[in-house]
Design a protein around this motif. Structure first.
Motif, PDB file in Angstrom:
ATOM      1  N   LYS A 185       0.815  -1.217   0.000  1.00  0.00           N
ATOM      2  CA  LYS A 185       0.000   0.000   0.000  1.00  0.00           C
ATOM      3  C   LYS A 185       0.848   1.267   0.000  1.00  0.00           C
ATOM      4  O   LYS A 185       0.437   2.289  -0.524  1.00  0.00           O
ATOM      5  N   HIS A 186       2.052   1.189   0.583  1.00  0.00           N
ATOM      6  CA  HIS A 186       2.895   2.385   0.715  1.00  0.00           C
ATOM      7  C   HIS A 186       4.340   2.070   0.309  1.00  0.00           C
ATOM      8  O   HIS A 186       5.266   2.201   1.111  1.00  0.00           O
ATOM      9  N   PRO A 187       4.561   1.658  -0.936  1.00  0.00           N
ATOM     10  CA  PRO A 187       5.898   1.211  -1.355  1.00  0.00           C
ATOM     11  C   PRO A 187       6.975   2.288  -1.271  1.00  0.00           C
ATOM     12  O   PRO A 187       8.157   1.966  -1.142  1.00  0.00           O
ATOM     13  N   LYS A 188       6.589   3.551  -1.317  1.00  0.00           N
ATOM     14  CA  LYS A 188       7.580   4.630  -1.292  1.00  0.00           C
ATOM     15  C   LYS A 188       7.985   5.035   0.123  1.00  0.00           C
ATOM     16  O   LYS A 188       8.835   5.912   0.298  1.00  0.00           O
ATOM     17  N   LEU A 189       7.377   4.400   1.118  1.00  0.00           N
ATOM     18  CA  LEU A 189       7.637   4.803   2.510  1.00  0.00           C
ATOM     19  C   LEU A 189       8.374   3.733   3.315  1.00  0.00           C
ATOM     20  O   LEU A 189       8.462   3.832   4.534  1.00  0.00           O
ATOM     21  N   ILE A 190       8.923   2.734   2.621  1.00  0.00           N
ATOM     22  CA  ILE A 190       9.569   1.630   3.318  1.00  0.00           C
ATOM     23  C   ILE A 190      10.760   2.101   4.149  1.00  0.00           C
ATOM     24  O   ILE A 190      11.057   1.541   5.213  1.00  0.00           O
ATOM     25  N   ASP A 191      11.455   3.146   3.698  1.00  0.00           N
ATOM     26  CA  ASP A 191      12.618   3.622   4.448  1.00  0.00           C
ATOM     27  C   ASP A 191      12.236   4.229   5.791  1.00  0.00           C
ATOM     28  O   ASP A 191      13.083   4.390   6.673  1.00  0.00           O
ATOM     29  N   ARG A 192      10.950   4.530   6.003  1.00  0.00           N
ATOM     30  CA  ARG A 192      10.496   5.105   7.269  1.00  0.00           C
ATOM     31  C   ARG A 192       9.923   4.047   8.212  1.00  0.00           C
ATOM     32  O   ARG A 192       9.567   4.358   9.336  1.00  0.00           O
ATOM     33  N   TYR A 193       9.853   2.829   7.731  1.00  0.00           N
ATOM     34  CA  TYR A 193       9.133   1.753   8.414  1.00  0.00           C
ATOM     35  C   TYR A 193      10.091   0.840   9.173  1.00  0.00           C
ATOM     36  O   TYR A 193      11.066   0.341   8.601  1.00  0.00           O
TER      37      TYR A 193
END
Length: 381
Positions: free
Chosen positions: A318-326
């Protein structure tokens, strides 16, 4: 409503079941953390202690922990059982108490000893008596869903979610490798050293695997028939404790030398499909962000409890561009998941990730058995 702040938090090492903490009760683990937390922040006056616990001996284990920690018997303490989400629910409950003016300082979090989990037994008059594995009433895992009973119900819920979403083994195992890589990097950077309380000579988390690889994961057998679940993409069973200090704005004004780590901007408890309980983490976080007119892209740090890698895959899709924040410091696939303590662990790791990234907003969320979820929204101050 009063403003509520996180003053600080500490945790024990997270230790694999029946390893170094195999003879240490959950209440003792919690007491060691609470004592260290009070000493670190020079805490004297406490308005209440709320602790999460999922598989302990029952009763009010948090009160027992508080007394073992040497806390005054005038300080009330009580226990919350929301299974995996117990510690997060304890923090949310303490927040609610402070927000309505019922005190100025609470200790909250949770403790768990899977090593000392007692075996229970249904009354012979209970219809479930003959439905247990040995048909003698003995069980380890409570019933979470009306039509399902058994020791592997959480595994079955994760398996259903994987199949419903057509998730692949490669997607699941990617998260196991990433979790260990991030956690090992975190340990090497000593980011968490100042929040880990040594207990019984143990000062390090023992589940981290520097050499975790696809080759190793490929050797692991399925945990259920015709399933992609393995011991790699499912969290370990652990012992541990974690607590945080929540204070009111009034308390901070009266103690100006104390600097809070963050302000709680909102909490949310929500229900979702009980047959696919891993969905509870993102479902609850979605609701909390919407209530506050925020998006995941506004978050500098996002912490979801990795009870199963399927939780990570749902977020990634759902949020592939936010993995670095996860799960920037690694997650429960590496550290492990001491059920009642995991909410406190998530909060501590979230605050550390925000500080490390010099970010402002952060959110943590954790799924619980029976299709429950608890999420907490934080803003750095």
């Amino acid at each position: 409503m009063n403003n509520v702040y996180v003053l600080g938090g500490m945790r024990s090492p997270i230790v694999t079941q029946k390893n170094k903490f195999k003879h240490i009760s959950a209440e003792r683990l919690g007491a060691e953390v609470v004592k260290a937390l009070c000493e670190k922040h020079s805490i004297q006056d406490i308005d209440g202690i709320i602790g999460g616990n999922a598989v302990g001996t029952g009763g009010n284990i948090t009160r027992l922990m508080a007394l073992q920690a040497g806390i005054s018997d005038k300080v009330p303490a009580f226990t919350i059982d929301m299974q995996c989400a117990s510690g997060a629910a304890a923090i949310a409950t303490a927040y609610s108490q402070l927000a309505v003016g019922n005190g100025d300082l609470y200790l909250c979090g949770g403790m768990e000893s899977a090593s000392l989990q007692p075996q229970r037994i249904y009354s012979i008059n209970d219809s479930r008596y003959s439905q247990t594995a040995n048909k003698d009433g003995r069980y380890m895992t409570a019933q979470f869903v009306p039509d399902e009973l058994g020791e592997d119900v959480m595994l079955r819920g994760a398996d259903r979610t994987i199949k419903a979403e057509n998730i692949t083994r490669e997607e699941l195992d990617f998260w196991c490798i990433r979790s260990h890589k991030k956690a090992v990097e975190c340990a090497g950077s000593h980011i968490l050293d100042d929040v880990i309380v040594p207990v019984a000579g143990q000062s390090r988390d023992d589940g981290l695997r520097p050499k975790m690889s696809r080759k190793l994961l490929d050797r692991l057998p399925a945990l259920l028939p015709n399933s992609l679940l393995t011991a790699g993409n499912t969290c370990l069973i652990n012992d541990g404790a974690a607590f945080v200090v929540l204070v009111s704005e009034k308390w901070l004004e009266e103690h100006p030398h104390h600097i809070p780590l963050g302000k709680i901007e909102g909490v949310c408890m929500a229900g979702s499909n009980p047959m696919e309980s891993p969905r509870g983490a993102m479902n609850t976080a979605d609701i909390l962000l919407a209530r506050n007119e925020l998006n995941y892209s506004d978050m500098a740090a996002i912490e979801f409890n990795e009870a199963f890698a399927v939780i990570d895959v749902l977020f990634q899709r759902k949020h592939p561009k936010l993995i670095d924040r996860y799960n920037q410091l690694g997650g429960a696939l590496a550290y492990g998941h001491p059920y009642g303590a995991s909410g406190g662990i998530l909060m501590i790791h979230l605050l550390k990730a925000l500080d490390n990234k010099r970010g402002s907003w952060g959110i943590m969320s954790i799924a619980g058995a029976g299709g429950m979820g608890q999420s907490i929204l934080i803003k750095k101050v």
